[in-house]
Design an enzyme around this catalytic site. Structure first.
Site, PDB file in Angstrom:
ATOM      1  N   ALA A  60       0.852  -1.185   0.000  1.00 16.67           N
ATOM      2  CA  ALA A  60       0.000   0.000   0.000  1.00 16.67           C
ATOM      3  C   ALA A  60       0.891   1.239   0.000  1.00 16.67           C
ATOM      4  O   ALA A  60       2.102   1.147   0.146  1.00 16.67           O
ATOM      5  CB  ALA A  60      -0.883  -0.008   1.239  1.00 16.67           C
ATOM      6  N   GLY A  99      -0.483  -5.353   0.385  1.00 16.33           N
ATOM      7  CA  GLY A  99      -1.612  -5.212  -0.525  1.00 16.33           C
ATOM      8  C   GLY A  99      -1.314  -5.811  -1.888  1.00 16.33           C
ATOM      9  O   GLY A  99      -2.223  -6.277  -2.584  1.00 16.33           O
ATOM     10  N   GLU A 102      -2.121  -9.346  -1.674  1.00 14.14           N
ATOM     11  CA  GLU A 102      -3.579  -9.490  -1.556  1.00 14.14           C
ATOM     12  C   GLU A 102      -4.252  -9.359  -2.922  1.00 14.14           C
ATOM     13  O   GLU A 102      -5.208 -10.076  -3.228  1.00 14.14           O
ATOM     14  CB  GLU A 102      -4.130  -8.463  -0.569  1.00 14.14           C
ATOM     15  CG  GLU A 102      -3.689  -8.785   0.857  1.00 14.14           C
ATOM     16  CD  GLU A 102      -4.197  -7.788   1.872  1.00 14.14           C
ATOM     17  OE1 GLU A 102      -3.738  -6.633   1.810  1.00 14.14           O
ATOM     18  OE2 GLU A 102      -5.050  -8.151   2.694  1.00 14.14           O
ATOM     19  N   GLU A 122       2.629  -6.727   6.842  1.00 13.71           N
ATOM     20  CA  GLU A 122       1.860  -5.712   7.580  1.00 13.71           C
ATOM     21  C   GLU A 122       2.114  -5.734   9.080  1.00 13.71           C
ATOM     22  O   GLU A 122       2.112  -4.703   9.752  1.00 13.71           O
ATOM     23  CB  GLU A 122       0.353  -5.899   7.332  1.00 13.71           C
ATOM     24  CG  GLU A 122      -0.126  -5.509   5.954  1.00 13.71           C
ATOM     25  CD  GLU A 122      -0.003  -6.622   4.917  1.00 13.71           C
ATOM     26  OE1 GLU A 122       0.726  -7.614   5.163  1.00 13.71           O
ATOM     27  OE2 GLU A 122      -0.626  -6.488   3.852  1.00 13.71           O
TER      28      GLU A 122
END
Ligand code: NAD
Length: 673
Positions: A60, A99, A102, A122
């Site tokens: 992210a 992310g 993901e 994370e």
């Protein structure tokens, strides 16, 4: 930021957001649009999601955590990709992190080059994967691997990922896109699509407790790992949508919590620490192709290992053959330990040792670009060494001292190259501890500082610039803590109580455990008849710390500590003579009285310009002394406690208050913005 092209029914979506293809607002928006466009185009049979530049989506955009995110939010983007009626293939190179992984998990298939790495780091920012990662990863790759990746945050390689089913196919290292397109063609008509958000993952229910127990020590004090475990467990007990809802709830709690704020602070602090104030534009580091080290003791050996491991040849000088042999043997033994632990290959060991030249002659340092002195902590000895080094070192060579406390300017003054002298203060054990204080002398040239910073990076240290003063940043603050800890002893508090308060706070050890580890005789005058302090008395009794099997504590042959009656008697004797009133002191007061004076000293260090910024002080304590990262370093922590509260407590306990701290508190300011 997003390019698309169609190749005979395969819709190729390429993100291009240098440097690491962070999933910023713009990237997510473009991706969502591309998936929708592909869905609406009857000519498209399958979709490939790839990235330009050096890596797949590496996560992210962390700055958006505080600045705010625009839709589509990452979880919604992932849901949308997974819901696509046309198969989506993620084409992975570089690192698919956070992310990024993901998004790859939301794709129906994943193809990766063998050198790619995949991870959910994370947890290292006090978070959990909040875009379905905790629910999709266990379903795709199994709960056991998911726990390892999500709770510990360590990435895995593409081959391991392929074995676990996380990657469906390995591509040729230089043919990712072509192989991804060919793969997309193969599976274009496959039905039903493998959607990670389908079935519930199966796992042995005992897995989670076993994992908790196995990692308890590493995870002590952190909130996020437990939330990660809970979320992964949900993937084995709950339907997908319910699991996602739980993940969301846990994520929001973490993202708004103190620990994640602290860990994000450190993330940025570490990057900022590398910036040297006042460096003229265009200053370039000098090459460091050969390193010299003087002194093959505890520090010299460890410092040498850093350079040897980085492939830089090292010449190490000692006074006597015996000391030299001992130093070289210790280096080898430490490397052998790494081999035994699987962190180094036997060839790696020999390669490192082959780069080492032990010698008794200073003349052998003539071709070194950087010479680091690590001899006894004695200004006279150091001055002698620097005079000799100045005479043998080639013009332009940098001379550095590993001194813990001494005046680097005074050392520089004995040379004819004060602009090429500085402090390089490593922390013990020097081959392990990540911190390096780069001590900027009054005359140190900008290029010399830049060289030190670059060399620190090359040996994978986190470096912080410090000014010249007694103890620089870290030890100067540590000294305040030690003074206050000893005062508590005088009031009848035991070393065990004080150490326990610090360990419970999250430090790896307390002040007296640390003193025993470092050696109580550091700085001792070595006269057993002259007993003016507790440490004098302990040293006179041969209680020099762990190395002597006794110090503030007694140690068995495994170096396990037990409280010592003899040490306590010495303390009690001093306490009785000090006249301090005995009283019961709780853990909270122990922490206030030992940690607030450190913050006070930190305020002075900042005010005097010894540290460039408050966040550098935090980095020093986290990487040099094991301050718990989830508390963000002493200055970040002080901001959270409140500077007014700290000033009031210092006054209440009759401890000094720095004007700089008092002024900051009065203005309602913080150390870290
Ligand atoms: P040490 O006693 O283990 O090693 C010092 C070595 O230097 C000895 O082997 C000695 O023989 C050698 N030596 C002394 N004079 C010499 C000379 N003129 N030429 C060549 N070799 C010489 O000490 P140490 O713990 O490694 O400390 C070295 C320096 O590092 C000190 O300045 C100390 O303050 C600093 N330091 C120590 C630590 C620590 O925790 N030990 C941490 C940071 C910095």
């Amino acid at each position: 930021m997003i390019r698309t092209e169609q190749q005979n029914g395969i819709y190729v979506v390429t993100a291009d957001n240098p440097p690491v293809n962070a999933l910023s607002n713009g990237v997510r928006e473009g991706l969502a649009k591309a998936i929708a466009d592909a869905g609406a185009d009857p000519a498209v049979r399958a979709i490939v999601v790839a990235c330009a530049g050096r890596t797949f989506f590496a996560g992210a955009d962390i700055a958006e955590f505080t600045k705010g995110m625009q839709p589509p939010l990452p979880p919604d983007l992932c849901d949308m990709i997974e819901a696509s009626e046309k198969p989506v293939v993620a084409a992975i190179h570089g690192t698919a992190l956070g992310g990024g992984l993901e998004v790859a998990l939301a794709c129906h298939y994943r193809i990766a080059v063998p050198s790619a790495k995949l991870g959910q780091p994370e947890v290292k920012l006090g978070l959990l994967p909040g875009a379905g990662g905790t629910q999709r990863l266990p379903r795709v790759a199994g709960a056991e691997l998911a726990l390892k990746m999500i709770v510990l945050g360590d990435p895995i390689g593409a081959r391991e990922a392929a074995e676990a089913g996380l990657v469906d196919r390995l591509a040729g290292e230089d043919r990712l896109l072509a192989d991804a397109i060919a793969f997309a063609r193969e599976i274009a008509d496959a039905r039903p699509l493998p959607r990670a958000g389908g079935r519930t993952a199966s796992a042995d229910p005992a897995l989670f407790d076993t994992f908790r127990a196995a990692n308890a020590k590493k995870l002590r004090g952190y909130d996020a790992p437990e939330a990660c475990i809970e979320a992964v467990r949900a993937a084995t007990t709950m339907p997908f949508r319910e699991g996602l809802a739980l993940e969301r709830q846990l994520f929001l709690k973490l993202v708004m919590g103190e620990q994640s704020a602290a860990l994000r602070h450190i993330f940025f602090a570490e990057r900022t620490a590398g910036k040297i104030d006042g460096l003229p534009e265009g200053t370039t580091p000098l090459p460091v192709r050969k390193v010299g080290i003087v002194g093959a003791g505890t520090m010299g050996g460890g410092i040498a290992m850093n350079f040897l491991s980085a492939g830089v040849p090292v010449t190490i000088v000692e006074m006597k053959q015996e000391a030299l042999d001992r130093g070289v043997a210790t280096i080898r033994r430490n490397y052998e330990g790494n081999v035994a632990r699987g962190r180094l290959t036997a060839e790696g060991l020999e390669k490192a040792m082959a780069l080492l030249t032990p010698t008794l002659s200073y003349d052998d340092l003539a071709d070194a670009d950087l010479i680091i002195e690590a001899v006894f902590e004695d200004i006279g000895v150091k001055k002698d060494v620097f005079k000799k080094l100045d005479a043998v070192a080639k013009p332009g060579a940098i001379l550095a001292s590993n001194t813990s406390f001494l005046d680097v300017n005074e050392i520089a003054a004995v040379t004819a190259r004060a602009d090429h002298v500085l402090g390089l203060h490593f922390f013990s054990p020097a081959n392990v501890m990540k911190l390096l204080e780069i001590v900027r002398g009054a005359k140190t040239a900008p290029a010399v500082l830049a060289t030190a910073m670059a060399a620190a990076k090359a040996i994978r240290k986190v470096a912080v610039i410090a000014g010249v003063c007694h103890g620089f940043i870290g030890n100067r603050m540590l000294e305040q803590r030690q003074i206050e800890a000893v005062k508590l002893l005088m009031e009848g508090v035991t070393p065990q109580q004080i150490d326990k308060a610090h360990v419970d706070f999250g430090m790896p050890m307390g002040p007296f455990q640390m003193a025993d580890l470092a050696g109580i005789d550091i700085g001792w005058h070595r006269d057993p008849q002259r007993i003016e302090s507790i440490t004098d008395a302990l040293c006179a009794a041969g209680r020099l710390g762990q190395k002597a099997g006794k110090g503030f504590y007694d140690y068995d042959d495994q170096r396990r500590a037990t409280p010592s009656a003899e040490a306590q008697a010495i303390i009690d004797d001093f306490a009785a003579r000090s006249g301090a009133a005995k009283r019961a002191v709780g853990s909270e007061e122990i922490l206030e009285r030992t940690l607030y004076p450190m913050v006070n000293e930190g305020a002075k260090i900042l005010d005097e310009g010894i540290a460039q910024r408050a966040s550098d002080i935090d980095i020093v304590w986290i990487y040099g002394y094991g301050w718990p990262p989830y508390r963000g370093g002493p200055m970040f922590w002080a901001d959270r406690v409140g500077l007014t509260k700290i000033v009031e407590s210092l006054k209440k306990h009759g401890q000094p208050v720095a004007p700089a701290l008092e002024a900051k508190a009065a203005k309602g300011e913080r150390f870290n913005r």
